[in-house]
Design a protein around this motif. Structure first.
Motif, PDB file in Angstrom:
ATOM      1  N   PHE A 213       0.677  -1.840   0.535  1.00 26.21           N
ATOM      2  CA  PHE A 213       0.531   0.158   0.064  1.00 26.21           C
ATOM      3  C   PHE A 213       0.827   1.703   0.014  1.00 26.21           C
ATOM      4  O   PHE A 213       2.025   1.149   0.557  1.00 26.21           O
ATOM      5  N   GLY A 214       0.177   2.259  -0.120  1.00 25.73           N
ATOM      6  CA  GLY A 214       1.511   3.717  -0.645  1.00 25.73           C
ATOM      7  C   GLY A 214       0.931   4.422   0.485  1.00 25.73           C
ATOM      8  O   GLY A 214       1.991   5.416   0.869  1.00 25.73           O
ATOM      9  N   THR A 215      -0.188   3.987   1.257  1.00 29.04           N
ATOM     10  CA  THR A 215       0.092   4.943   2.726  1.00 29.04           C
ATOM     11  C   THR A 215      -0.765   4.115   3.990  1.00 29.04           C
ATOM     12  O   THR A 215      -1.378   3.015   3.207  1.00 29.04           O
ATOM     13  N   VAL A 216       0.072   4.186   4.766  1.00 26.08           N
ATOM     14  CA  VAL A 216      -0.470   2.709   5.734  1.00 26.08           C
ATOM     15  C   VAL A 216      -0.505   4.172   6.469  1.00 26.08           C
ATOM     16  O   VAL A 216       0.560   4.195   7.555  1.00 26.08           O
ATOM     17  N   LEU A 217      -1.492   3.907   7.919  1.00 25.82           N
ATOM     18  CA  LEU A 217      -1.505   5.151   9.145  1.00 25.82           C
ATOM     19  C   LEU A 217      -2.379   3.427  10.012  1.00 25.82           C
ATOM     20  O   LEU A 217      -2.984   2.651   9.820  1.00 25.82           O
ATOM     21  N   GLY A 218      -1.818   3.655  11.761  1.00 29.61           N
ATOM     22  CA  GLY A 218      -1.737   3.265  12.183  1.00 29.61           C
ATOM     23  C   GLY A 218      -2.553   4.334  13.763  1.00 29.61           C
ATOM     24  O   GLY A 218      -2.279   5.334  13.657  1.00 29.61           O
ATOM     25  N   PRO A 219      -2.243   3.802  15.111  1.00 35.61           N
ATOM     26  CA  PRO A 219      -3.083   4.413  16.228  1.00 35.61           C
ATOM     27  C   PRO A 219      -1.906   5.784  16.918  1.00 35.61           C
ATOM     28  O   PRO A 219      -2.410   5.976  16.750  1.00 35.61           O
ATOM     29  N   GLU A 220      -0.500   5.323  15.778  1.00 38.07           N
ATOM     30  CA  GLU A 220       0.088   6.459  15.948  1.00 38.07           C
ATOM     31  C   GLU A 220       0.157   7.617  15.761  1.00 38.07           C
ATOM     32  O   GLU A 220       0.614   8.306  15.279  1.00 38.07           O
ATOM     33  N   ALA A 221      -0.600   7.156  14.331  1.00 39.04           N
ATOM     34  CA  ALA A 221      -0.917   7.964  13.530  1.00 39.04           C
ATOM     35  C   ALA A 221      -0.856   9.824  13.747  1.00 39.04           C
ATOM     36  O   ALA A 221      -0.772  10.678  13.719  1.00 39.04           O
ATOM     37  N   ASP A 222      -2.366   9.302  14.123  1.00 37.42           N
ATOM     38  CA  ASP A 222      -3.338  10.657  14.368  1.00 37.42           C
ATOM     39  C   ASP A 222      -4.265  10.672  15.256  1.00 37.42           C
ATOM     40  O   ASP A 222      -4.921   8.920  15.471  1.00 37.42           O
ATOM     41  N   ARG A 223      -4.765  10.898  15.482  1.00 35.93           N
ATOM     42  CA  ARG A 223      -6.341  10.339  16.498  1.00 35.93           C
ATOM     43  C   ARG A 223      -7.499  10.156  15.625  1.00 35.93           C
ATOM     44  O   ARG A 223      -8.381   9.819  16.352  1.00 35.93           O
ATOM     45  N   TYR A 224      -7.172  10.667  14.293  1.00 37.20           N
ATOM     46  CA  TYR A 224      -8.818  10.029  13.652  1.00 37.20           C
ATOM     47  C   TYR A 224      -8.622   8.077  13.007  1.00 37.20           C
ATOM     48  O   TYR A 224      -8.845   7.669  12.653  1.00 37.20           O
ATOM     49  N   HIS A 225      -7.376   8.141  13.710  1.00 35.93           N
ATOM     50  CA  HIS A 225      -6.482   6.187  13.547  1.00 35.93           C
ATOM     51  C   HIS A 225      -6.237   5.448  14.551  1.00 35.93           C
ATOM     52  O   HIS A 225      -6.058   4.542  14.580  1.00 35.93           O
ATOM     53  N   TRP A 226      -6.831   5.738  15.879  1.00 30.53           N
ATOM     54  CA  TRP A 226      -6.612   5.547  16.655  1.00 30.53           C
ATOM     55  C   TRP A 226      -7.169   4.086  17.310  1.00 30.53           C
ATOM     56  O   TRP A 226      -6.958   2.920  17.665  1.00 30.53           O
ATOM     57  N   ASN A 227      -7.680   3.945  16.585  1.00 29.71           N
ATOM     58  CA  ASN A 227      -9.182   2.127  16.561  1.00 29.71           C
ATOM     59  C   ASN A 227      -9.000   1.084  15.340  1.00 29.71           C
ATOM     60  O   ASN A 227      -9.314   0.236  14.979  1.00 29.71           O
ATOM     61  N   HIS A 228      -7.574   1.953  14.248  1.00 32.87           N
ATOM     62  CA  HIS A 228      -7.713   0.808  12.830  1.00 32.87           C
ATOM     63  C   HIS A 228      -6.486   0.985  12.220  1.00 32.87           C
ATOM     64  O   HIS A 228      -6.123   1.976  12.348  1.00 32.87           O
ATOM     65  N   LEU A 229      -6.312  -0.125  10.900  1.00 36.07           N
ATOM     66  CA  LEU A 229      -5.187   0.797   9.614  1.00 36.07           C
ATOM     67  C   LEU A 229      -6.206   0.994   9.216  1.00 36.07           C
ATOM     68  O   LEU A 229      -6.882   0.455   8.458  1.00 36.07           O
ATOM     69  N   HIS A 230      -5.433   2.422   8.598  1.00 39.62           N
ATOM     70  CA  HIS A 230      -5.620   2.943   7.175  1.00 39.62           C
ATOM     71  C   HIS A 230      -5.248   2.444   6.193  1.00 39.62           C
ATOM     72  O   HIS A 230      -3.688   2.568   6.668  1.00 39.62           O
ATOM     73  N   LEU A 231      -5.271   1.848   4.465  1.00 44.40           N
ATOM     74  CA  LEU A 231      -4.726   0.854   3.678  1.00 44.40           C
ATOM     75  C   LEU A 231      -4.983   1.798   2.472  1.00 44.40           C
ATOM     76  O   LEU A 231      -6.477   0.852   2.367  1.00 44.40           O
ATOM     77  N   ASP A 232      -4.284   2.365   2.228  1.00 46.87           N
ATOM     78  CA  ASP A 232      -4.758   2.914   0.524  1.00 46.87           C
ATOM     79  C   ASP A 232      -3.311   2.957  -0.329  1.00 46.87           C
ATOM     80  O   ASP A 232      -2.387   2.803  -0.072  1.00 46.87           O
ATOM     81  N   THR A 233      -4.027   2.912  -1.832  1.00 50.39           N
ATOM     82  CA  THR A 233      -2.947   2.332  -2.506  1.00 50.39           C
ATOM     83  C   THR A 233      -3.029   4.268  -3.343  1.00 50.39           C
ATOM     84  O   THR A 233      -2.040   4.259  -4.718  1.00 50.39           O
ATOM     85  N   ALA A 234      -2.816   5.199  -2.846  1.00 50.13           N
ATOM     86  CA  ALA A 234      -2.085   6.272  -3.657  1.00 50.13           C
ATOM     87  C   ALA A 234      -0.394   5.767  -3.513  1.00 50.13           C
ATOM     88  O   ALA A 234       0.322   5.283  -2.602  1.00 50.13           O
ATOM     89  N   ARG A 235       0.070   6.868  -4.604  1.00 52.07           N
ATOM     90  CA  ARG A 235       1.370   6.550  -4.717  1.00 52.07           C
ATOM     91  C   ARG A 235       1.784   8.142  -4.628  1.00 52.07           C
ATOM     92  O   ARG A 235       0.823   9.004  -5.033  1.00 52.07           O
ATOM     93  N   HIS A 236       3.218   8.508  -3.825  1.00 51.51           N
ATOM     94  CA  HIS A 236       3.724   9.346  -3.333  1.00 51.51           C
ATOM     95  C   HIS A 236       4.875   9.377  -3.806  1.00 51.51           C
ATOM     96  O   HIS A 236       5.998   8.571  -4.050  1.00 51.51           O
TER      97      HIS A 236
END
Length: 243
Positions: A213-236
């Motif tokens: 995945f191009g973007t992976v956000l977890g509980p330590e990313a910010d207050r919006y992702h405290w309870n899940h893993l966000h996975l997306d295929t955006a390319r940076h």
């Protein structure tokens, strides 16, 4: 008999014996190698090690097996089960996708709800589950289900007014909030991230999602992702963004 004649005869016998090829028993390796040798194309059925498995039958079985595996799959991959959706129009500018699929399982692991996404995201999810999620939870599991917190939704990032369109709105993102084991145990991101053994496993799958995945956000990313893993295929430009 003269002693000299006897010596000559003995020498002659030794010479003849040296000329004869030495016959030795075949080794186990040689026997196995011979057994693996292909049967000549012109050999009849009686020479086949499996007379019932004729070339035509083998080919037909292979084709039947592939068709069976492809049935119910999407994106041309038997490991991705679901159904094609086609074009999904967006309610606001920037949302929607052309060739959407609704995925129900990847690599034998079901999703808690059918998730709508594009094939690039489905392939990334399948690869991550196969190469990271399943091996990581093998001893505790096996893992049988991913709890989907969010998939396609026409909205802005973090539902903030005036923000850019989320990758969820493009069908390129999925949020996973928990992993269910075969015995019924549920490892949630919200609670599991706090504990020793589960924290280690969750951090492992979070880390190994970075790449597929191009973007992976977890509980330590910010207050919006405290309870899940966000996975997306955006390319940076600078490569995967993982926090």
């Amino acid at each position: 008999m003269d002693v000299r004649l006897a010596a000559v005869d003995a020498s002659a016998s030794v010479a003849v014996s040296r000329l004869r090829p030495t016959v030795r028993p075949a080794s186990e390796q040689e026997i196995l190698a011979a057994a693996r040798m292909p049967v000549p194309q012109d050999a009849g059925p009686e020479h086949s090690s499996r007379p019932e498995a004729r070339p035509k039958e083998v080919e037909e079985r292979a084709l039947f097996g592939r068709k069976k595996r492809l049935k119910g799959s999407v994106c041309g991959n038997p490991d991705i089960q679901g159904e094609p959706v086609g074009k999904v129009p967006g309610k606001i500018k920037g949302c929607g996708l052309k060739d959407a699929v609704r995925v129900t399982s990847v690599s034998g692991v079901r999703l808690s709800v059918p998730a709508t996404m594009d094939c690039t995201t489905a392939e990334s999810l399948n690869r991550w589950v196969d190469r990271s999620v399943k091996p990581t939870f093998r001893r505790r599991g096996p893992v049988v289900e991913l709890n989907v917190a969010a998939h396609y939704a026409c909205r802005t990032r973090n539902n903030q007014r005036g923000a850019k369109i989320s990758e969820h709105g493009r069908g390129r993102a999925i949020d996973i909030s928990a992993f269910t084991m075969n015995d019924g145990e549920v490892i949630t991101v919200a609670e599991g991230w706090k504990r020793g053994a589960t924290r280690k496993m969750l951090r492992q799958v979070w880390k190994e999602a970075c790449g597929p995945f191009g973007t992976v956000l977890g509980p330590e990313a910010d207050r919006y992702h405290w309870n899940h893993l966000h996975l997306d295929t955006a390319r940076h430009r600078g490569g995967p963004y993982c926090r």
